[in-house]
Scaffold this active site. Sequence first.
Site, PDB file in Angstrom:
ATOM      1  N   LYS A 140     -11.237  -5.577   5.748  1.00 25.42           N
ATOM      2  CA  LYS A 140     -10.346  -6.727   5.943  1.00 25.42           C
ATOM      3  C   LYS A 140     -10.792  -7.811   4.980  1.00 25.42           C
ATOM      4  CE  LYS A 140      -8.716  -6.470  10.711  1.00 25.42           C
ATOM      5  NZ  LYS A 140      -8.773  -7.132  12.036  1.00 25.42           N
ATOM      6  N   GLU A 182     -21.382 -11.094  17.630  1.00 29.84           N
ATOM      7  CA  GLU A 182     -20.668  -9.863  17.265  1.00 29.84           C
ATOM      8  C   GLU A 182     -21.498  -8.631  17.637  1.00 29.84           C
ATOM      9  OE1 GLU A 182     -17.624 -10.158  16.546  1.00 29.84           O
ATOM     10  OE2 GLU A 182     -17.329 -12.081  15.537  1.00 29.84           O
ATOM     11  N   LYS A 224     -18.567  -0.531  14.735  1.00 27.70           N
ATOM     12  CA  LYS A 224     -17.489  -1.016  13.863  1.00 27.70           C
ATOM     13  C   LYS A 224     -16.890   0.138  13.068  1.00 27.70           C
ATOM     14  CE  LYS A 224     -15.270  -4.139  11.233  1.00 27.70           C
ATOM     15  NZ  LYS A 224     -15.053  -5.494  10.819  1.00 27.70           N
ATOM     16  N   GLU A 234      -5.426  -1.231  11.852  1.00 28.80           N
ATOM     17  CA  GLU A 234      -5.201  -1.906  13.143  1.00 28.80           C
ATOM     18  C   GLU A 234      -3.775  -1.700  13.654  1.00 28.80           C
ATOM     19  OE1 GLU A 234      -7.265  -5.661  13.365  1.00 28.80           O
ATOM     20  OE2 GLU A 234      -6.097  -6.248  15.099  1.00 28.80           O
ATOM     21  N   HIS A 246     -12.101 -12.523  21.267  1.00 29.10           N
ATOM     22  CA  HIS A 246     -11.600 -13.294  20.132  1.00 29.10           C
ATOM     23  C   HIS A 246     -10.325 -14.075  20.417  1.00 29.10           C
ATOM     24  CE1 HIS A 246     -14.739 -11.218  18.048  1.00 29.10           C
ATOM     25  NE2 HIS A 246     -14.418 -11.717  16.879  1.00 29.10           N
ATOM     26  N   HIS A 250     -10.642 -17.758  19.026  1.00 35.26           N
ATOM     27  CA  HIS A 250      -9.804 -18.375  17.990  1.00 35.26           C
ATOM     28  C   HIS A 250      -9.215 -19.690  18.486  1.00 35.26           C
ATOM     29  CE1 HIS A 250      -9.259 -14.196  15.971  1.00 35.26           C
ATOM     30  NE2 HIS A 250     -10.343 -14.817  15.545  1.00 35.26           N
TER      31      HIS A 250
END
Length: 361
Positions: A140, A182, A224, A234, A246, A250
């Site tokens: 990403k 994470e 991951k 995704e 998340h 966010h």
Amino acid sequence: MEIRVNLGERSYPVLVVHDEAVHFPARLREVCGARPCALVTNVTLERLYERQLGSWQAELGFVRVVIEDGEQHKTIATWQSVLDTLLAARLDRSALLIAFGGGVVGDITGFAAAAFLRGVDYVQVPTTLLAMVDASVGGKTGVDHPMGKNLVGAFHQPSLVWVDTAALATLPRRQLVAGYAEVFKNAFIGGADMFAFINQGHRAVLAGEADAMVQAIQRSIRVKVAAVEADEHERSGRRALLNFGHTFAHALERCMGYGSILHGEAVLWGIACACDLGRRVGSVPEQARTAYDELLLKLPLPPLPGRPDPQKLYEAMLSDKKARGGTLRFVLPTEPGTSVVRDDIGQEAVMATLGAVFGGN
Ligand code: NAD
Ligand code: GLY
């Protein structure tokens, strides 16, 4: 230690080493061949790692591109300035970009590699814990837009990820704890074994004990990699599990103001919210409640710069790019180490969670 990311012709190795900077140029050539290179870093890392970068530059002969430090510089303007430098240096499509830095440098460099001459190869050399276990792996890439974070970008896998844990020695404590979010998140999505590892080993990891830290990094990268291999772009929901905590995080970043709270710090609070919501809507089985309660006590929740307003948080969630058509998506815990993606959670339950988690702050 090598962890392979298997994505057909886009496969690549993640090499996890300790204090092996001296071997980087040779390993880079081994994996990527001898090619014209450009290394992108930021002003802070250039200062801290001047000697190391100087010696790599002498061996690899790369063009050095130095950007400003900070999320506020993860912009289209900075991305364009990187492209300008690559073009001015007359690099061609055989060029290899090297991202030396945290997630900001990695995301910008990856996106520059995706766009430069319609796409060139790049290598991630993450220097923060967060980038080691998350941002550097999975392809990403992107930059922020005034309308929101990471709104412009591309999926573009690196050719190599070089994780040298020695870089953590210079990382400020606050950034280390943010990266730990994470790692901790993976306890909820990485299977029963990862849950047990974090539950039992969290103290050693947080104390920065070398063995525990390397274990945590390797295990997190594996979690991951499994998600990326199963759902690279995704689409199926499998990769979305990585967003545990998340949806809340966010919104918190947005309401508190980027810069006043680090992404990882917001994720730590997001984890607490996801667990509360999971209990509220019954995704957590009765017999798993004690295990979650114990784990949550170990969460290194950082102080917040102020008390977030639940109503504003809810509105921020609705305007997030991941809230498709006004539907909020949450990753909620089930059995220890396992979570599910849910988009059927009503406003009442979410507001109750926000009130419970932030009410007494
Ligand atoms: P960052 O890149 O801003 O780095 C944090 C700070 O630490 C910076 O000031 C940096 O200069 C400094 N730093 C980095 N390495 C250091 C070292 N070894 N010693 C001393 N200082 C060092 O932040 P981050 O937490 O690494 O990354 C956050 C970014 O990553 C966000 O933009 C986020 O959107 C992105 N991200 C991307 C993905 C992805 O899959 N691409 C995943 C998660 C996060
Ligand atoms: N950081 C989430 C992902 O890479 O999908």
